[in-house]
Design a protein around this motif. Structure first.
Motif, PDB file in Angstrom:
ATOM      1  N   LEU A   1       0.810  -1.218   0.000  1.00 42.36           N
ATOM      2  CA  LEU A   1       0.000   0.000   0.000  1.00 42.36           C
ATOM      3  C   LEU A   1       0.849   1.277   0.000  1.00 42.36           C
ATOM      4  N   SER A   2       2.151   1.133  -0.170  1.00 43.14           N
ATOM      5  CA  SER A   2       3.096   2.264  -0.192  1.00 43.14           C
ATOM      6  C   SER A   2       3.069   3.063   1.108  1.00 43.14           C
ATOM      7  N   LEU A   3       2.934   2.369   2.226  1.00 45.71           N
ATOM      8  CA  LEU A   3       2.932   3.003   3.540  1.00 45.71           C
ATOM      9  C   LEU A   3       4.280   2.797   4.215  1.00 45.71           C
ATOM     10  N   THR A   4       4.643   3.723   5.073  1.00 44.65           N
ATOM     11  CA  THR A   4       5.806   3.542   5.930  1.00 44.65           C
ATOM     12  C   THR A   4       5.372   2.666   7.097  1.00 44.65           C
ATOM     13  N   VAL A   5       6.184   1.652   7.411  1.00 42.77           N
ATOM     14  CA  VAL A   5       5.868   0.751   8.518  1.00 42.77           C
ATOM     15  C   VAL A   5       6.871   1.005   9.642  1.00 42.77           C
ATOM     16  N   VAL A   6       6.334   1.300  10.827  1.00 42.78           N
ATOM     17  CA  VAL A   6       7.139   1.594  12.010  1.00 42.78           C
ATOM     18  C   VAL A   6       6.802   0.570  13.080  1.00 42.78           C
ATOM     19  N   THR A   7       7.809   0.074  13.783  1.00 40.12           N
ATOM     20  CA  THR A   7       7.556  -0.792  14.935  1.00 40.12           C
ATOM     21  C   THR A   7       7.969  -0.054  16.198  1.00 40.12           C
ATOM     22  N   GLU A   8       7.276  -0.365  17.276  1.00 41.14           N
ATOM     23  CA  GLU A   8       7.563   0.275  18.559  1.00 41.14           C
ATOM     24  C   GLU A   8       7.979  -0.781  19.572  1.00 41.14           C
ATOM     25  N   ASP A   9       8.608  -0.322  20.633  1.00 38.29           N
ATOM     26  CA  ASP A   9       9.004  -1.178  21.764  1.00 38.29           C
ATOM     27  C   ASP A   9       9.979  -2.281  21.387  1.00 38.29           C
ATOM     28  N   MET A  10      10.859  -2.018  20.425  1.00 43.32           N
ATOM     29  CA  MET A  10      11.893  -2.978  20.090  1.00 43.32           C
ATOM     30  C   MET A  10      12.973  -2.923  21.172  1.00 43.32           C
ATOM     31  N   GLU A  11      13.329  -4.072  21.711  1.00 48.26           N
ATOM     32  CA  GLU A  11      14.259  -4.107  22.841  1.00 48.26           C
ATOM     33  C   GLU A  11      15.478  -4.986  22.640  1.00 48.26           C
ATOM     34  N   THR A  12      15.478  -5.872  21.652  1.00 44.92           N
ATOM     35  CA  THR A  12      16.576  -6.836  21.536  1.00 44.92           C
ATOM     36  C   THR A  12      17.196  -6.845  20.145  1.00 44.92           C
ATOM     37  N   GLN A  13      18.421  -7.350  20.088  1.00 53.18           N
ATOM     38  CA  GLN A  13      19.111  -7.518  18.810  1.00 53.18           C
ATOM     39  C   GLN A  13      18.344  -8.496  17.921  1.00 53.18           C
ATOM     40  N   ALA A  14      17.782  -9.554  18.500  1.00 51.20           N
ATOM     41  CA  ALA A  14      17.023 -10.540  17.714  1.00 51.20           C
ATOM     42  C   ALA A  14      15.803  -9.888  17.062  1.00 51.20           C
ATOM     43  N   GLN A  15      15.116  -9.016  17.786  1.00 53.37           N
ATOM     44  CA  GLN A  15      13.974  -8.299  17.215  1.00 53.37           C
ATOM     45  C   GLN A  15      14.437  -7.395  16.081  1.00 53.37           C
ATOM     46  N   LYS A  16      15.523  -6.680  16.318  1.00 56.26           N
ATOM     47  CA  LYS A  16      16.065  -5.776  15.292  1.00 56.26           C
ATOM     48  C   LYS A  16      16.431  -6.557  14.036  1.00 56.26           C
ATOM     49  N   ASP A  17      17.115  -7.684  14.198  1.00 58.70           N
ATOM     50  CA  ASP A  17      17.520  -8.496  13.051  1.00 58.70           C
ATOM     51  C   ASP A  17      16.305  -8.980  12.259  1.00 58.70           C
ATOM     52  N   PHE A  18      15.287  -9.460  12.975  1.00 56.21           N
ATOM     53  CA  PHE A  18      14.074  -9.938  12.312  1.00 56.21           C
ATOM     54  C   PHE A  18      13.414  -8.809  11.511  1.00 56.21           C
ATOM     55  N   LEU A  19      13.270  -7.656  12.130  1.00 58.74           N
ATOM     56  CA  LEU A  19      12.605  -6.531  11.471  1.00 58.74           C
ATOM     57  C   LEU A  19      13.410  -6.015  10.281  1.00 58.74           C
ATOM     58  N   GLN A  20      14.730  -5.980  10.415  1.00 64.91           N
ATOM     59  CA  GLN A  20      15.569  -5.566   9.286  1.00 64.91           C
ATOM     60  C   GLN A  20      15.472  -6.578   8.149  1.00 64.91           C
ATOM     61  N   ASP A  21      15.472  -7.873   8.488  1.00 60.73           N
ATOM     62  CA  ASP A  21      15.357  -8.912   7.463  1.00 60.73           C
ATOM     63  C   ASP A  21      14.055  -8.804   6.692  1.00 60.73           C
ATOM     64  N   HIS A  22      13.023  -8.275   7.332  1.00 61.02           N
ATOM     65  CA  HIS A  22      11.718  -8.143   6.686  1.00 61.02           C
ATOM     66  C   HIS A  22      11.453  -6.715   6.203  1.00 61.02           C
ATOM     67  N   ILE A  23      12.502  -5.927   6.180  1.00 61.34           N
ATOM     68  CA  ILE A  23      12.518  -4.587   5.595  1.00 61.34           C
ATOM     69  C   ILE A  23      11.485  -3.656   6.224  1.00 61.34           C
ATOM     70  N   CYS A  24      11.437  -3.682   7.545  1.00 61.91           N
ATOM     71  CA  CYS A  24      10.617  -2.709   8.271  1.00 61.91           C
ATOM     72  C   CYS A  24      11.289  -1.341   8.109  1.00 61.91           C
ATOM     73  N   ASP A  25      10.507  -0.311   7.806  1.00 62.51           N
ATOM     74  CA  ASP A  25      11.077   0.998   7.494  1.00 62.51           C
ATOM     75  C   ASP A  25      11.748   1.677   8.678  1.00 62.51           C
ATOM     76  N   LYS A  26      11.080   1.664   9.818  1.00 60.88           N
ATOM     77  CA  LYS A  26      11.598   2.384  10.981  1.00 60.88           C
ATOM     78  C   LYS A  26      11.311   1.585  12.235  1.00 60.88           C
ATOM     79  N   MET A  27      12.204   1.731  13.215  1.00 63.81           N
ATOM     80  CA  MET A  27      12.055   1.027  14.483  1.00 63.81           C
ATOM     81  C   MET A  27      12.329   1.995  15.617  1.00 63.81           C
ATOM     82  N   GLN A  28      11.645   1.774  16.721  1.00 63.03           N
ATOM     83  CA  GLN A  28      11.908   2.578  17.904  1.00 63.03           C
ATOM     84  C   GLN A  28      11.791   1.687  19.128  1.00 63.03           C
ATOM     85  N   GLY A  29      12.477   2.074  20.178  1.00 67.87           N
ATOM     86  CA  GLY A  29      12.375   1.306  21.412  1.00 67.87           C
ATOM     87  C   GLY A  29      13.613   1.429  22.266  1.00 67.87           C
ATOM     88  N   PHE A  30      13.590   0.745  23.399  1.00 63.91           N
ATOM     89  CA  PHE A  30      14.680   0.804  24.368  1.00 63.91           C
ATOM     90  C   PHE A  30      15.994   0.284  23.800  1.00 63.91           C
TER      91      PHE A  30
END
Length: 111
Positions: free
Chosen positions: A58-87
Motif C-alpha cells: 500500500l506504499s505506507l511507511t511501517v514503524v515498529t515500537e518497543d523494540m528491545e533486543t538484537q534478535a527483534q532488530k535483526d528480524f525486522l531488518q530482514d523483513h525490511i521494516c522501514d523504521k524502528m523505535q524502542g529501548f
C-alpha cells in the motif's frame, strides 16, 4: 501543508485494515504486542511479516515500537521494516538532554 498521518497500534482495536483502506494515511505503527515475542513466537512472526508486506504493497511507511533486543532488530531488518523505535536504541530522554543526544549520535555506530 506537509502533514502526514499515521495509525498507531496498528493491528489492534480500532486500528484495523479498514482504517488503512479508508483513511488518507502515510504510516502504520505496528502494535507492540506483536513485537514483544519476536522472533520466537511463530504467530507474532506471521502477523508482523504480513503487516509489513501489506504496508509495502500500500506504499505506507511501517514503524515498529518497543523494540528491545538484537534478535527483534535483526528480524525486522530482514523483513525490511522501514523504521524502528524502542529501548534497544535509547531509554526515554529528558527534553533538556535531547539536543545533546542528537549532537553526540553517530549514525554509523551499531549496538
Amino acid at each position: 501543508m506537509g502533514v502526514r498521518l499515521a495509525i498507531d497500534n496498528f493491528g489492534t482495536g480500532y486500528a484495523s485494515l479498514n482504517s488503512a483502506q479508508k483513511l488518507p494515511i502515510d504510516t502504520i505503527k505496528l502494535d507492540k504486542s506483536f513485537i514483544r515475542n519476536l522472533p520466537q513466537d511463530s504467530k507474532d512472526k506471521a502477523i508482523t511479516e504480513a503487516i509489513i508486506a501489506m504496508g509495502k504493497t500500500l506504499s505506507l511507511t511501517v514503524v515498529t515500537e518497543d523494540m528491545e533486543t538484537q534478535a527483534q532488530k535483526d528480524f525486522l531488518q530482514d523483513h525490511i521494516c522501514d523504521k524502528m523505535q524502542g529501548f534497544y536504541f535509547s531509554k526515554p530522554v529528558a527534553p533538556d538532554n535531547f539536543a545533546d543526544l542528537l549532537r553526540n549520535h553517530d549514525p554509523s555506530s551499531q549496538k
